[in-house]
Write a protein that holds these residues in place. Sequence first.
Motif, PDB file in Angstrom:
ATOM      1  N   VAL A 130      26.108  28.974  48.136  1.00  0.00           N
ATOM      2  CA  VAL A 130      26.498  29.707  46.602  1.00  0.00           C
ATOM      3  C   VAL A 130      25.460  29.833  45.584  1.00  0.00           C
ATOM      4  CG1 VAL A 130      28.500  28.910  47.394  1.00  0.00           C
ATOM      5  CG2 VAL A 130      27.966  27.627  45.737  1.00  0.00           C
ATOM      6  N   LEU A 131      23.890  28.384  45.609  1.00  0.00           N
ATOM      7  CA  LEU A 131      23.639  29.221  44.424  1.00  0.00           C
ATOM      8  C   LEU A 131      22.039  30.611  45.213  1.00  0.00           C
ATOM      9  CD1 LEU A 131      21.545  24.738  45.005  1.00  0.00           C
ATOM     10  CD2 LEU A 131      23.179  26.400  43.453  1.00  0.00           C
ATOM     11  N   SER A 132      21.248  30.907  43.635  1.00  0.00           N
ATOM     12  CA  SER A 132      20.719  31.808  43.593  1.00  0.00           C
ATOM     13  C   SER A 132      19.898  31.128  44.272  1.00  0.00           C
ATOM     14  CB  SER A 132      20.878  32.578  42.463  1.00  0.00           C
ATOM     15  OG  SER A 132      20.042  31.664  41.692  1.00  0.00           O
ATOM     16  N   VAL A 133      18.375  32.462  44.408  1.00  0.00           N
ATOM     17  CA  VAL A 133      16.860  32.139  45.003  1.00  0.00           C
ATOM     18  C   VAL A 133      15.779  31.352  44.296  1.00  0.00           C
ATOM     19  CG1 VAL A 133      16.527  34.719  44.620  1.00  0.00           C
ATOM     20  CG2 VAL A 133      15.687  33.021  46.191  1.00  0.00           C
ATOM     21  N   THR A 137      14.314  27.708  44.804  1.00  0.00           N
ATOM     22  CA  THR A 137      13.114  27.850  44.164  1.00  0.00           C
ATOM     23  C   THR A 137      12.431  27.164  43.744  1.00  0.00           C
ATOM     24  OG1 THR A 137      13.144  29.464  43.406  1.00  0.00           O
ATOM     25  CG2 THR A 137      12.623  30.216  45.481  1.00  0.00           C
ATOM     26  N   LEU A 138      13.387  27.038  42.275  1.00  0.00           N
ATOM     27  CA  LEU A 138      13.034  26.351  41.071  1.00  0.00           C
ATOM     28  C   LEU A 138      13.120  24.971  41.900  1.00  0.00           C
ATOM     29  CD1 LEU A 138      12.229  25.929  38.363  1.00  0.00           C
ATOM     30  CD2 LEU A 138      14.717  25.836  38.000  1.00  0.00           C
ATOM     31  N   VAL A 139      14.365  24.149  42.308  1.00  0.00           N
ATOM     32  CA  VAL A 139      14.288  23.256  42.810  1.00  0.00           C
ATOM     33  C   VAL A 139      13.174  22.476  43.566  1.00  0.00           C
ATOM     34  CG1 VAL A 139      15.745  21.280  44.365  1.00  0.00           C
ATOM     35  CG2 VAL A 139      16.423  23.239  42.398  1.00  0.00           C
ATOM     36  N   TRP A 140      12.683  23.524  44.840  1.00  0.00           N
ATOM     37  CA  TRP A 140      12.051  22.640  45.632  1.00  0.00           C
ATOM     38  C   TRP A 140      10.726  23.302  45.232  1.00  0.00           C
ATOM     39  CZ3 TRP A 140      11.824  21.160  50.162  1.00  0.00           C
ATOM     40  CH2 TRP A 140      13.068  21.109  51.299  1.00  0.00           C
ATOM     41  N   LYS A 141      10.488  24.119  44.335  1.00  0.00           N
ATOM     42  CA  LYS A 141       8.738  23.996  43.421  1.00  0.00           C
ATOM     43  C   LYS A 141       8.779  22.260  42.436  1.00  0.00           C
ATOM     44  CE  LYS A 141       7.673  28.488  42.245  1.00  0.00           C
ATOM     45  NZ  LYS A 141       7.386  29.514  40.943  1.00  0.00           N
ATOM     46  N   LEU A 142       9.765  22.274  42.201  1.00  0.00           N
ATOM     47  CA  LEU A 142       9.775  21.054  41.481  1.00  0.00           C
ATOM     48  C   LEU A 142       9.477  19.444  42.365  1.00  0.00           C
ATOM     49  CD1 LEU A 142      12.821  20.279  38.596  1.00  0.00           C
ATOM     50  CD2 LEU A 142      10.614  20.490  38.479  1.00  0.00           C
ATOM     51  N   VAL A 178      11.953  26.396  56.030  1.00  0.00           N
ATOM     52  CA  VAL A 178      13.108  24.752  55.240  1.00  0.00           C
ATOM     53  C   VAL A 178      13.536  24.854  54.420  1.00  0.00           C
ATOM     54  CG1 VAL A 178      12.381  22.415  54.742  1.00  0.00           C
ATOM     55  CG2 VAL A 178      10.986  23.165  57.497  1.00  0.00           C
ATOM     56  N   VAL A 179      12.525  25.622  53.971  1.00  0.00           N
ATOM     57  CA  VAL A 179      13.499  25.850  52.635  1.00  0.00           C
ATOM     58  C   VAL A 179      14.970  26.683  52.554  1.00  0.00           C
ATOM     59  CG1 VAL A 179      13.774  26.749  49.467  1.00  0.00           C
ATOM     60  CG2 VAL A 179      11.864  25.338  50.664  1.00  0.00           C
ATOM     61  N   THR A 180      14.490  28.055  53.477  1.00  0.00           N
ATOM     62  CA  THR A 180      15.756  28.352  53.050  1.00  0.00           C
ATOM     63  C   THR A 180      17.327  27.318  54.112  1.00  0.00           C
ATOM     64  OG1 THR A 180      14.728  30.839  53.530  1.00  0.00           O
ATOM     65  CG2 THR A 180      15.692  31.780  54.231  1.00  0.00           C
ATOM     66  N   VAL A 181      16.715  27.209  55.195  1.00  0.00           N
ATOM     67  CA  VAL A 181      17.663  26.955  56.137  1.00  0.00           C
ATOM     68  C   VAL A 181      18.529  24.972  55.340  1.00  0.00           C
ATOM     69  CG1 VAL A 181      17.660  24.897  57.949  1.00  0.00           C
ATOM     70  CG2 VAL A 181      15.986  27.094  58.416  1.00  0.00           C
ATOM     71  N   TRP A 182      17.596  25.217  54.459  1.00  0.00           N
ATOM     72  CA  TRP A 182      18.347  24.245  53.002  1.00  0.00           C
ATOM     73  C   TRP A 182      19.573  24.910  52.750  1.00  0.00           C
ATOM     74  CZ3 TRP A 182      18.612  23.890  48.227  1.00  0.00           C
ATOM     75  CH2 TRP A 182      19.727  22.330  47.782  1.00  0.00           C
ATOM     76  N   TRP A 183      19.101  25.721  52.399  1.00  0.00           N
ATOM     77  CA  TRP A 183      19.291  26.698  51.345  1.00  0.00           C
ATOM     78  C   TRP A 183      21.244  27.395  51.832  1.00  0.00           C
ATOM     79  CZ3 TRP A 183      17.787  32.185  49.426  1.00  0.00           C
ATOM     80  CH2 TRP A 183      18.739  32.906  48.766  1.00  0.00           C
ATOM     81  N   ILE A 184      20.607  28.625  53.143  1.00  0.00           N
ATOM     82  CA  ILE A 184      21.742  28.790  53.656  1.00  0.00           C
ATOM     83  C   ILE A 184      22.627  27.807  54.730  1.00  0.00           C
ATOM     84  CG2 ILE A 184      22.650  31.582  54.339  1.00  0.00           C
ATOM     85  CD1 ILE A 184      20.404  32.234  53.111  1.00  0.00           C
ATOM     86  N   GLY A 246      12.404  36.500  48.069  1.00  0.00           N
ATOM     87  CA  GLY A 246      13.045  36.031  47.121  1.00  0.00           C
ATOM     88  C   GLY A 246      11.686  34.546  47.448  1.00  0.00           C
ATOM     89  N   GLN A 247      12.586  34.019  48.342  1.00  0.00           N
ATOM     90  CA  GLN A 247      11.794  32.770  48.794  1.00  0.00           C
ATOM     91  C   GLN A 247      10.240  32.349  48.108  1.00  0.00           C
ATOM     92  OE1 GLN A 247      14.488  34.216  50.144  1.00  0.00           O
ATOM     93  NE2 GLN A 247      14.618  32.945  51.663  1.00  0.00           N
ATOM     94  N   ALA A 248       9.660  33.781  49.399  1.00  0.00           N
ATOM     95  CA  ALA A 248       8.210  33.934  49.730  1.00  0.00           C
ATOM     96  C   ALA A 248       7.339  34.822  48.331  1.00  0.00           C
ATOM     97  CB  ALA A 248       8.233  35.177  50.484  1.00  0.00           C
TER      98      ALA A 248
END
Length: 308
Positions: A130-133, A137-142, A178-184, A246-248
């Motif tokens: 339910v989180l926005s992209v 991406t901000l979380v994974w940038k950290l 990996v980020v996308t799988v974690w997200w969705i 969005g992620q890319a």
Amino acid sequence: MASDRSLAIDTPKARKRRHRNPNSRWTNTLFVVPFVIVYVLLLIVPLGLGWWLSLQNVDLLAGTSEFIGIKNYLDLVFDPIFRGAVRNTFYFVILTVPVFVVIGLALALVLNRPGRFGAALRAIFFGSSVLSVTIVTLVWKLVLMPGHGLLADVSHAMGIPEYVPLLHEATALPTIAVVTVWWIAGLPMMLFLAALQQIPQELYEAAALDNATRWRTFTKITLPSIWRTVALVAVIEAVFQFQLFGQAQLLTDGGPNNSTRPLVQFIYETGFRQWTFGYSAAAAQVLFAFMLIGVVVQAWLLRKKESA
């Protein structure tokens, strides 16, 4: 007596009751008309306009357009950036869709149990969906930030050289996957959970009486019972991941060296940065064709499985 009863039934009044009133058909049609109007205005008309725009050379500043036929499509064939975007998009779909099916089904099998603990775990795994992209991406940038991110801190603590996957062509797109799988991953998990809960428990009880192993129970009862859901998840995720954007854009902006630029980002950049709307519309029609082919192939595989 039987003939008299049949004559009594087959009267004009009875025939009138058996046949629907033609006026009721028009009344029922009126309930469908609002949906048809909205469907045509929001889908069919934009699709037709986009196709027509792809055959034009649009000069937005001058406010003019020129019909050039399939020249935009021919230019796309010889555009190395477009070919790279197509290659990246297909590679991303291949990376993510099977993982979504496997991980979603595995989580559903593990969490398909009553109780508050199972419900809490389901909520945790579904919560990221339910989180926005932007937040994702901000979380994974950290996590992936060079020098100061979580991955860099772990590397320094273990005394190994720091490796930033987003800065290397070979690992940038798999990292976005990996980020996308974690997200969705929570969405296919919930779909599989709904399918698993529809399987009759009597089948599992009969398998237990026959001393069937877990693997045999899974392959002979569970998987055939949820085959439609497996195909549905594969189709939904394939359509979604073809629209990677969005992620890319937020993590790499298509880099390094265009290795993570997807097709949707190419459409956005050619349309709203280079202002070549006809060229952008042609690329959008190609993306639509790819998605349509994917849906047709999945439907064919499902029908072939059912007829086997």
